[in-house]
Write an enzyme that holds these catalytic residues in place. Structure first.
Site, PDB file in Angstrom:
ATOM      1  CD  GLU A  75      40.067  25.565  37.359  1.00 11.44           C
ATOM      2  OE1 GLU A  75      38.882  25.706  37.748  1.00 11.44           O
ATOM      3  OE2 GLU A  75      40.892  24.853  37.926  1.00 11.44           O
ATOM      4  CB  CYS A  88      32.156  31.205  35.650  1.00 13.64           C
ATOM      5  SG  CYS A  88      33.164  31.580  37.105  1.00 13.64           S
ATOM      6  CB  CYS A  95      43.464  34.321  44.044  1.00  8.63           C
ATOM      7  SG  CYS A  95      42.500  35.676  44.776  1.00  8.63           S
ATOM      8  CB  CYS A  99      39.172  33.250  50.678  1.00  7.81           C
ATOM      9  SG  CYS A  99      38.916  34.981  50.244  1.00  7.81           S
ATOM     10  CB  CYS A 102      39.186  30.090  47.845  1.00  4.10           C
ATOM     11  SG  CYS A 102      39.279  30.380  46.070  1.00  4.10           S
ATOM     12  N   GLY A 144      41.144  34.346  40.721  1.00  2.63           N
ATOM     13  CA  GLY A 144      41.709  35.684  40.845  1.00  2.63           C
ATOM     14  C   GLY A 144      40.787  36.683  41.508  1.00  2.63           C
ATOM     15  CD  GLU A 145      39.218  40.863  44.352  1.00  3.64           C
ATOM     16  OE1 GLU A 145      38.626  39.854  44.771  1.00  3.64           O
ATOM     17  OE2 GLU A 145      38.607  41.895  44.013  1.00  3.64           O
ATOM     18  CG  LEU A 200      29.577  40.118  53.938  1.00  6.49           C
ATOM     19  CD1 LEU A 200      30.424  41.356  53.724  1.00  6.49           C
ATOM     20  CD2 LEU A 200      28.095  40.494  54.055  1.00  6.49           C
ATOM     21  CB  CYS A 318      36.359  27.847  43.467  1.00  8.53           C
ATOM     22  SG  CYS A 318      34.611  28.128  43.660  1.00  8.53           S
TER      23      CYS A 318
HETATM   24  N1  SAH Z   1      37.998  37.013  44.087  1.00 13.05           N
HETATM   25  C1  SAH Z   1      36.616  37.211  43.789  1.00 13.05           C
HETATM   26  C2  SAH Z   1      36.067  36.355  42.677  1.00 13.05           C
HETATM   27  C3  SAH Z   1      36.408  34.896  42.588  1.00 13.05           C
HETATM   28  S1  SAH Z   1      35.682  33.717  43.667  1.00 13.05           S
HETATM   29  C4  SAH Z   1      35.780  37.068  45.029  1.00 13.05           C
HETATM   30  O1  SAH Z   1      36.333  36.822  46.095  1.00 13.05           O
HETATM   31  O2  SAH Z   1      34.576  37.272  44.965  1.00 13.05           O
HETATM   32  C5  SAH Z   1      33.943  33.677  43.348  1.00 13.05           C
HETATM   33  C6  SAH Z   1      33.169  33.214  44.581  1.00 13.05           C
HETATM   34  O3  SAH Z   1      33.380  31.810  44.873  1.00 13.05           O
HETATM   35  C7  SAH Z   1      33.581  33.966  45.845  1.00 13.05           C
HETATM   36  O4  SAH Z   1      32.438  34.335  46.570  1.00 13.05           O
HETATM   37  C8  SAH Z   1      34.379  32.914  46.566  1.00 13.05           C
HETATM   38  O5  SAH Z   1      34.482  33.175  47.935  1.00 13.05           O
HETATM   39  C9  SAH Z   1      33.618  31.656  46.242  1.00 13.05           C
HETATM   40  N2  SAH Z   1      34.349  30.412  46.545  1.00 13.05           N
HETATM   41  C10 SAH Z   1      35.678  30.212  46.564  1.00 13.05           C
HETATM   42  N3  SAH Z   1      35.973  28.945  46.914  1.00 13.05           N
HETATM   43  C11 SAH Z   1      34.799  28.315  47.116  1.00 13.05           C
HETATM   44  C12 SAH Z   1      34.435  26.985  47.493  1.00 13.05           C
HETATM   45  N4  SAH Z   1      35.355  26.045  47.720  1.00 13.05           N
HETATM   46  N5  SAH Z   1      33.119  26.696  47.594  1.00 13.05           N
HETATM   47  C13 SAH Z   1      32.188  27.641  47.338  1.00 13.05           C
HETATM   48  N6  SAH Z   1      32.467  28.903  46.975  1.00 13.05           N
HETATM   49  C14 SAH Z   1      33.754  29.244  46.868  1.00 13.05           C
END
Ligand code: SAH
Length: 338
Positions: A75, A88, A95, A99, A102, A144-145, A200, A318
């Site tokens: 996406e 974006c 990924c 987390c 996510c 993705g990371e 964080l 996301c």
């Molecule tokens: N892997 C990278 C970049 C992708 S995610 C990272 O972890 O930063 C981009 C941001 O969206 C991250 O801060 C992630 O934690 C956040 N994110 C993921 N799922 C989410 C959700 N359901 N609601 C809000 N933010 C979310």
């Protein structure tokens, strides 16, 4: 071009066609000799992906689901806000970070995107803009990371930001990472003026271990030290992203802990109210909890913003669109709504 026995300068013509004139086929590149225009398409295409869904939200958000030749999908999103046109983009299919809130990581990582695939997202989104508009900002916050695919990402961003590409200012590019210390240091050593955002989500070890499982191996200290090193090396202020989850990390003591962690750093906190993901049981924070969280950080003298939620009607956040489409496809073979 050279490999195919054509003069090299034709490559530059093709680049200008693709970057400036938005060409998506060789056939229309009339500044190329006809012989070449006809020969090249048998070997190459401008884009390798196809748009398998394009959804438009009334708030000015476009979301594309792009399918690559191997059938895997990612996406990417275009957001219009006043005079900013922000995209974006994704760096991986799926990924591997896991987390817990996510959608992108629910099924693990399938593969890295190539630098071409990363660049192609930028161009496909740019091509949605009216002819007189330009992209102004890029956030690498899709699936993705980002730093797990650092080399391909930097190859793509460097070209996008060069005068040979779109000439976008690298200061308007933000790379978001879960916080991989060695990769952050490697990026710092590359000495590009890209902005870094570190996800964080918790200011204590125990809570971060719970929300960001890779933290168990890394530890909060190592993440913060690498972020400090990035700031020292590049002079770019680091942003700390913090997804607010109702009752989990949005309590007054969580805000105090984050304030204490950031107060002596020249950092910025970006609070992201959780976007609900089907099948994941977290809840959005109350507006009052968000307000108090912001106030606490201000009291600690921490610069803070709350991310606006955009594109909700189209599952823009996301990894949600891919998840919905792929879930629908499993349930019924109907073509997703385009
Ligand atoms: N892997 C990278 C970049 C992708 S995610 C990272 O972890 O930063 C981009 C941001 O969206 C991250 O801060 C992630 O934690 C956040 N994110 C993921 N799922 C989410 C959700 N359901 N609601 C809000 N933010 C979310």
């Amino acid at each position: 071009m050279a490999e195919q026995g054509h003069p090299r300068f034709h490559a530059r013509q093709v680049m200008r066609q693709v970057f400036d004139r938005r060409a998506t086929e060789f056939a229309g590149m009339t500044d190329l000799p006809k012989r070449l225009r006809e020969a090249v398409p048998q070997e190459w295409t401008v884009f390798t992906g196809t748009i398998s869904a394009h959804e438009v939200s009334p708030d000015g958000t476009d979301k594309l689901l792009i399918a690559w030749p191997d059938g895997r999908r990612v996406e990417c999103v275009l957001m219009a806000e006043e005079d900013r046109r922000t995209i974006c983009i994704s760096t991986q299919v799926g990924c591997g970070m896991g987390c817990v809130f996510c959608a992108s990581g629910l099924k693990g990582v399938e593969r890295n995107l190539t630098s071409g695939e990363i660049m192609e997202q930028v161009l496909q989104l740019r091509n949605l803009l009216p002819a007189e508009e330009r992209l102004t900002n890029i956030v690498v916050m899709g699936m993705g990371e980002s730093l797990a695919n650092l080399d391909n990402l930097i190859t793509a961003l460097d070209l996008i930001c060069s005068p040979d590409g779109l000439g976008l200012s690298p200061r308007r590019v933000t790379i978001s990472t879960v916080g991989l210390p060695e990769k952050i240091r490697k990026l710092a050593a590359m000495d590009r003026p890209y902005n870094l955002a570190v996800s964080l989500h918790a200011a204590t070890e125990a809570l971060r271990d719970q929300l960001v499982p890779v933290n168990e191996k890394i530890g909060l200290n190592a993440v913060m030290e690498a972020a400090d090193a990035y700031f020292e090396q590049t002079g770019r202020q680091v942003t700390f992203e913090y997804v607010l989850l109702h009752g989990v990390n949005d309590r007054p003591e969580d805000a105090e802990a984050l304030g204490r962690l950031l107060v002596h750093r020249k950092a910025h906190a970006n609070l992201i109210p959780y976007n609900p993901v089907a099948g994941v049981s977290f809840e959005r924070p109350s507006p009052e909890a968000v307000r108090q969280f912001v106030e606490t950080l201000r009291r600690w003298n921490v610069s803070v913003t709350v991310r606006k939620t955009k594109g909700r009607p189209i599952d823009a956040a996301c990894g949600q669109l891919r998840r919905r489409v792929e879930t629908d496809l499993v349930a019924s073979p109907a073509v997703p709504q385009a």
